[in-house]
Write a protein that holds these residues in place. Structure first.
Motif, short mmCIF file in Angstrom:
data_model
loop_
_atom_site.label_atom_id
_atom_site.label_comp_id
_atom_site.label_asym_id
_atom_site.label_seq_id
_atom_site.Cartn_x
_atom_site.Cartn_y
_atom_site.Cartn_z
N ALA A 54 0.79 -1.22 0.00
CA ALA A 54 0.00 0.00 0.00
C ALA A 54 0.83 1.28 0.00
CB ALA A 54 -0.93 0.00 1.21
N ASP A 55 2.08 1.20 0.43
CA ASP A 55 2.90 2.41 0.49
C ASP A 55 3.67 2.65 -0.81
OD1 ASP A 55 4.59 0.26 0.78
OD2 ASP A 55 5.92 1.27 2.21
N GLN A 56 3.41 1.85 -1.84
CA GLN A 56 4.11 1.99 -3.12
C GLN A 56 3.07 2.02 -4.25
OE1 GLN A 56 7.68 -0.75 -3.29
NE2 GLN A 56 6.66 -1.52 -1.47
N ILE A 298 11.72 9.62 -4.04
CA ILE A 298 10.77 10.27 -4.96
C ILE A 298 9.40 9.61 -4.92
CG2 ILE A 298 10.30 10.77 -7.39
CD1 ILE A 298 13.37 10.88 -7.80
N GLU A 299 9.38 8.29 -5.07
CA GLU A 299 8.10 7.60 -5.22
C GLU A 299 7.37 7.36 -3.90
OE1 GLU A 299 8.65 4.02 -7.49
OE2 GLU A 299 8.82 5.12 -9.38
N VAL A 300 8.09 7.09 -2.85
CA VAL A 300 7.45 6.76 -1.58
C VAL A 300 7.27 8.00 -0.71
CG1 VAL A 300 7.63 5.37 0.52
CG2 VAL A 300 8.34 4.41 -1.67
N LEU A 301 8.26 8.89 -0.72
CA LEU A 301 8.22 10.04 0.19
C LEU A 301 7.97 11.36 -0.53
CD1 LEU A 301 11.15 8.96 2.55
CD2 LEU A 301 8.69 8.78 2.97
N GLY A 302 7.79 11.32 -1.84
CA GLY A 302 7.40 12.52 -2.57
C GLY A 302 8.46 13.59 -2.65
N ALA A 303 9.72 13.21 -2.58
CA ALA A 303 10.81 14.19 -2.65
C ALA A 303 10.92 14.77 -4.07
CB ALA A 303 12.12 13.54 -2.24
N ARG A 363 6.01 1.64 -20.36
CA ARG A 363 4.81 1.58 -19.55
C ARG A 363 4.90 2.57 -18.38
NH1 ARG A 363 3.46 -2.86 -16.33
NH2 ARG A 363 5.58 -2.76 -15.50
N ALA A 364 6.07 2.62 -17.78
CA ALA A 364 6.26 3.54 -16.67
C ALA A 364 6.05 4.99 -17.12
CB ALA A 364 7.65 3.36 -16.07
N LYS A 365 6.53 5.30 -18.31
CA LYS A 365 6.36 6.66 -18.83
C LYS A 365 4.88 7.00 -19.05
CE LYS A 365 7.85 9.68 -22.62
NZ LYS A 365 8.62 9.73 -23.91
N THR A 366 4.13 6.03 -19.57
CA THR A 366 2.70 6.24 -19.77
C THR A 366 1.98 6.44 -18.43
OG1 THR A 366 2.73 4.92 -21.78
CG2 THR A 366 0.60 5.22 -20.72
N LEU A 367 2.30 5.58 -17.48
CA LEU A 367 1.67 5.70 -16.16
C LEU A 367 2.04 7.02 -15.49
CD1 LEU A 367 2.06 2.08 -14.73
CD2 LEU A 367 -0.03 3.17 -15.55
N SER A 371 -0.52 9.54 -13.72
CA SER A 371 -0.58 9.22 -12.29
C SER A 371 -0.52 10.46 -11.41
CB SER A 371 0.59 8.28 -11.93
OG SER A 371 0.62 8.05 -10.55
N LYS A 372 -1.29 10.45 -10.33
CA LYS A 372 -1.20 11.49 -9.33
C LYS A 372 0.02 11.27 -8.43
CE LYS A 372 -6.22 12.23 -9.13
NZ LYS A 372 -7.43 12.17 -8.28
N ASP A 373 0.52 10.04 -8.45
CA ASP A 373 1.67 9.70 -7.62
C ASP A 373 2.95 9.79 -8.44
OD1 ASP A 373 0.14 8.87 -5.24
OD2 ASP A 373 -0.59 7.29 -6.57
N PRO A 374 4.05 10.16 -7.81
CA PRO A 374 5.31 10.30 -8.55
C PRO A 374 5.85 8.97 -9.04
CG PRO A 374 5.67 10.54 -6.18
CD PRO A 374 4.18 10.49 -6.39
N VAL A 375 6.42 8.97 -10.23
CA VAL A 375 7.04 7.80 -10.82
C VAL A 375 8.45 8.18 -11.24
CG1 VAL A 375 6.95 6.07 -12.64
CG2 VAL A 375 4.82 6.94 -11.64
N ALA A 376 9.45 7.48 -10.75
CA ALA A 376 10.85 7.79 -11.05
C ALA A 376 11.38 6.82 -12.10
CB ALA A 376 11.69 7.72 -9.78
N ILE A 377 11.76 7.34 -13.27
CA ILE A 377 12.28 6.50 -14.36
C ILE A 377 13.66 7.01 -14.74
CG2 ILE A 377 11.79 5.52 -16.62
CD1 ILE A 377 8.95 6.71 -16.36
N ALA A 378 14.65 6.13 -14.67
CA ALA A 378 16.02 6.42 -15.12
C ALA A 378 17.04 6.23 -14.03
CB ALA A 378 16.17 7.81 -15.74
#
Length: 467
Positions: A54-56, A298-303, A363-367, A371-378
């Motif tokens: 739930a935290d991810q 970035i993804e869990v703590l919104g940095a 897929r990550a880029k599309t999401l 997404s309202k939640d941050p996604v870190a790619i790279a």
């Protein structure tokens, strides 16, 4: 359906696989250990732990999508995935699990858990199941990765993460302190000087933080010892070797930074998760960690995704040796060949295939776009294979197209590859002992560090003598 199973965290009982039938029992439904991939028409139910919880939010959504995609390849395979929140594996829980022998069909462990896992008697030898056909890229995996998959030439585990430690730092704090964010420290002297400047910013900001409990203190001690050229154990692995000039230098520097420079904060960081909130909120300038620390922030703590830089592991006179580590899945004994094949197929799909699972950057880029939640790619790891392998080439091209993080922030880490040293024998036990030494260095102004390290050496020798 897969998402429901994920959310419920349902687990299989082992009633259907109560005997070790890994070589094949003649039952067509059970399958045969013939070195071939799973038959796409096979009907199999498997279980696996450490699914994102739930935290991810981003990881959980991707995992659910991967379960659905896998279903199109293997429509009759049912995966019961057990989610986790916080840290995937807590040492005390793992010890209890091994004692009760109640692991899932594929169960997670860190590289450092190999001895404990094999001693549990629950890990299946999967040598006859693993080859370039069932696990594409197997022959080009890095030696340091293969070393952690095998014992005496037999394969027991499949990697899902591999890292080398480096310096995670806040570029914004570097700028505020008058430091060049494109040139992070590459020696411990430079790191100490930079930490002092960052701490001088005030407002509760400290230049550096380090662990002192939960086995993570000893883990970081080892990393810092390696960076200075020190060793944890003797060449034969029979005795401790960390009570050395390099070991003493590690503790003395941390003690000086805490009590002389005041560049390490007064609040001890005794558990893995406790290090990250101060980092995410811009209260700490530097921290030792693998690249996935940035993803977690970035993804869990919104940095702020742009705030983070990665540098090489500081050393004595330049970038030092790095501690290599990672995560694996072991396969539990007592399952049918088809269950083992299905677990290998899922782990390969989810964790080891370019443009699929954790490497599905498109897929990550599309999401990320919706997404309202941050996604870190790279983030520049995990990579299991040699640089010239087809897998690395495909992943690198995909990152160029789909990444959403400032890649140049990681250039100091990528362009200064350091030698990776694997973790010592009885790693978790040694780490636990050295937690005490790290705690003394950073919480006791009057600590006798030589005595503390000598005591740890004596305790470690007792453990190593019983290996």
């Amino acid at each position: 359906m897969a998402a429901v199973a994920l959310a419920a965290g349902l687990l299989l009982t082992t009633a259907a696989c109560s005997s070790d039938s890994s070589s094949g029992s003649g039952d067509a439904a059970a399958g045969v250990a013939d070195g071939k991939p799973l038959d796409p028409n096979a009907t199999v139910t498997i279980s696996i732990d450490c699914a994102p919880g739930a935290d991810q939010a981003a990881g959980k959504a991707n995992y659910a999508d991967d379960l659905a995609l896998f279903k199109t390849k293997y429509p009759n395979v049912t995966i019961n995935a057990k989610p986790y929140v916080g840290q995937c594996e807590v040492p005390a829980q793992q010890t209890a699990q091994y004692k009760a022998h109640d692991e899932t069909g594929a169960f997670h462990a860190y590289f450092t858990d190999r001895d404990a896992t094999l001693n549990s008697g629950d890990a299946q030898d999967i040598t006859k199941y693993v080859n370039d056909e069932t696990l594409p890229g197997f022959s080009s995996m890095l030696p340091s990765v293969k070393d952690n998959m095998t014992v005496d030439g037999k394969v027991y585990a499949l990697p899902i993460n591999y890292y080398t430690t480096g310096l995670v730092y806040n570029r914004d704090l570097f700028k505020q302190a008058g430091l060049d964010p494109d040139k992070p420290p590459t020696t411990w002297d430079e790191l100490q000087a930079a930490a002092k400047k960052i701490s001088a910013l005030g407002n509760g900001i400290t230049g550096y933080e380090d662990y002192s409990g939960g086995n993570t203190g000893g883990w970081h001690f080892t990393s810092e010892l390696y960076s200075l050229g020190g060793k944890m154990v003797t060449a034969d692995g029979k005795k401790a070797a960390f009570n050395s000039p390099e070991g003493k230098q590690v503790l003395k520097r941390l003690h000086d930074m805490r009590f002389t420079d005041q560049s390490i904060g007064a609040t001890p960081v005794t558990q893995w998760a406790d290090a990250f909130p101060p980092l995410a909120t811009g209260k700490v300038g530097m921290f030792l960690g693998a690249p996935d620390v940035v993803k977690h922030l970035i993804e869990v703590l919104g940095a702020d995704p742009k705030a983070w830089g990665l540098g090489p592991m500081p050393g004595a006179t330049g970038p030092g040796n790095s501690l290599g580590g990672g995560d694996l899945y072991y396969i539990k004994k007592g399952q049918t060949p088809n269950q083992i094949k299905a677990e290998i197929a899922w782990i390969n799909f989810q964790y080891q295939t370019p443009d699929s699972g954790q490497f599905n950057y498109a897929r990550a880029k599309t999401l990320a776009g919706s997404s309202k939640d941050p996604v870190a790619i790279a983030i520049p790891q995990p990579y299991f294979w040699a640089a010239e392998s087809p897998q690395i080439k495909a992943i690198t091209e995909s990152l160029k197209t789909n990444g959403n993080l400032p890649l140049s922030n990681y250039d100091p880490y990528i362009k200064n590859p350091t030698k990776s040293i694997t973790e010592p024998p009885a790693a978790q036990q040694l780490y636990k002992i050295l937690d005490t030494a790290m705690s003394a260095a950073m919480t006791d102004a009057n600590a006798n560090l030589d005595s503390v390290l000598a005591t740890a050496e004596s305790q470690a020798n007792q453990i190593l003598a019983n290996q």
